[in-house]
Design an enzyme around this catalytic site. Structure first.
Site, short mmCIF file in Angstrom:
data_model
loop_
_atom_site.label_atom_id
_atom_site.label_comp_id
_atom_site.label_asym_id
_atom_site.label_seq_id
_atom_site.Cartn_x
_atom_site.Cartn_y
_atom_site.Cartn_z
N CYS A 78 -20.39 -18.02 20.97
CA CYS A 78 -20.70 -16.85 21.78
C CYS A 78 -21.72 -15.99 21.03
O CYS A 78 -21.50 -15.66 19.86
CB CYS A 78 -19.41 -16.07 22.03
SG CYS A 78 -19.68 -14.41 22.68
N GLU A 79 -22.78 -15.64 21.67
CA GLU A 79 -23.81 -14.85 21.00
C GLU A 79 -23.42 -13.39 20.82
O GLU A 79 -24.04 -12.68 20.05
CB GLU A 79 -25.15 -14.95 21.74
CG GLU A 79 -25.17 -14.32 23.10
CD GLU A 79 -26.48 -14.52 23.83
OE1 GLU A 79 -26.89 -13.60 24.55
OE2 GLU A 79 -27.10 -15.60 23.68
N HIS A 80 -22.39 -12.95 21.51
CA HIS A 80 -21.98 -11.55 21.40
C HIS A 80 -21.14 -11.28 20.14
O HIS A 80 -21.23 -10.20 19.57
CB HIS A 80 -21.17 -11.11 22.62
CG HIS A 80 -22.00 -11.08 23.87
ND1 HIS A 80 -21.45 -11.20 25.12
CD2 HIS A 80 -23.33 -10.95 24.04
CE1 HIS A 80 -22.42 -11.14 26.03
NE2 HIS A 80 -23.56 -11.00 25.40
N HIS A 81 -20.31 -12.25 19.74
CA HIS A 81 -19.42 -12.04 18.60
C HIS A 81 -19.53 -13.11 17.53
O HIS A 81 -18.84 -13.04 16.52
CB HIS A 81 -17.96 -11.97 19.08
CG HIS A 81 -17.72 -10.87 20.04
ND1 HIS A 81 -17.66 -11.06 21.40
CD2 HIS A 81 -17.54 -9.54 19.84
CE1 HIS A 81 -17.45 -9.90 22.00
NE2 HIS A 81 -17.37 -8.96 21.09
N GLN A 120 -21.92 -18.88 28.03
CA GLN A 120 -21.52 -20.08 28.77
C GLN A 120 -22.35 -20.24 30.04
O GLN A 120 -22.74 -21.35 30.41
CB GLN A 120 -20.04 -20.02 29.10
CG GLN A 120 -19.54 -21.23 29.86
CD GLN A 120 -18.04 -21.19 30.09
OE1 GLN A 120 -17.30 -20.63 29.29
NE2 GLN A 120 -17.61 -21.77 31.19
N HIS A 148 -12.72 -19.06 25.17
CA HIS A 148 -13.55 -18.24 24.29
C HIS A 148 -12.69 -17.54 23.25
O HIS A 148 -11.78 -16.79 23.60
CB HIS A 148 -14.31 -17.19 25.11
CG HIS A 148 -15.37 -17.79 25.98
ND1 HIS A 148 -16.70 -17.63 25.74
CD2 HIS A 148 -15.29 -18.59 27.08
CE1 HIS A 148 -17.41 -18.28 26.65
NE2 HIS A 148 -16.56 -18.87 27.47
N CYS A 150 -13.46 -15.13 21.45
CA CYS A 150 -13.63 -13.68 21.51
C CYS A 150 -12.61 -13.05 22.46
O CYS A 150 -12.31 -11.87 22.36
CB CYS A 150 -15.06 -13.29 21.88
SG CYS A 150 -15.63 -13.97 23.43
#
Length: 188
Positions: A78-81, A120, A148, A150
């Site tokens: 995941c690019e956010h976390h 995703q 996920h 996250c």
């Protein structure tokens, strides 16, 4: 991995460990920055690869029905976390003019696309768009099901929650009956 700066990642990991209050000189952490850097090099190797390369060899077969590869396992980030998400991808297409590829090529494309920091939804779209562009089939359907970390390890803390994303192109986007039929085959 030639485009990935392992030394820079190693330095950054060392800084993170120090920032959370760890002793980077203790025995268990001595080689951790290097191990994490090498791991990131592997996990993000898809950033520098073209998944379209797997569709360069085309076979001509008198087949105009559905081609479906289900349960292609994958791991991504995941690019956010920068936490993993993992699951299964299902890839279907209907060849045009008998143009088919080796079945493993569909899985290789998924694997390459998965090895990037991303969402995703983007992963699902890129798989479908790559196949559509390279094979020019009558239609493509991609379904990705993933858990996920996250959502499991932090925040809402809901282990076992599965996110499902779809991308349909060509006949599957234009014909509701065809779309429903392929999705029923994938999700059964």
């Amino acid at each position: 991995m030639k485009d990935i700066k392992i030394n820079q990642i190693e330095h950054a990991v060392r800084l993170i460990l120090e920032a959370v209050g760890e002793d980077v000189e203790r025995e268990g952490l001595l080689d951790t920055p290097r191990r994490v850097a090498k791991m990131y090099g592997e996990l993000f190797s898809g950033l520098h690869e073209d998944p379209g390369k797997y569709f360069e060899t085309i076979f001509h077969e008198n087949h105009d029905g559905l081609v479906l590869v289900k349960d292609i396992s994958f791991y991504s980030m995941c690019e956010h976390h920068l936490l993993p998400f993992f699951g299964r991808a299902h890839v279907a297409y209907i060849p045009e003019g008998g143009r088919v590829v080796g079945l493993s090529k569909l899985a290789r494309a998924v694997e390459t696309i998965a090895r990037r920091p991303q969402l995703q939804e983007r992963m699902t779209r890129i798989v479908a768009d790559t196949i559509m562009e390279k094979l020019n089939p009558l239609g493509v359907a991609v379904v990705v099901e993933a858990e996920h970390m996250c959502m499991t390890m932090r925040g809402i803390k809901k282990p076992g929650s599965i996110t499902v994303t779809t991308a349909v192109r060509g006949i599957f986007a234009e014909d509701k009956e065809a779309k429903n039929e392929v999705l029923a085959r994938i999700l059964k």
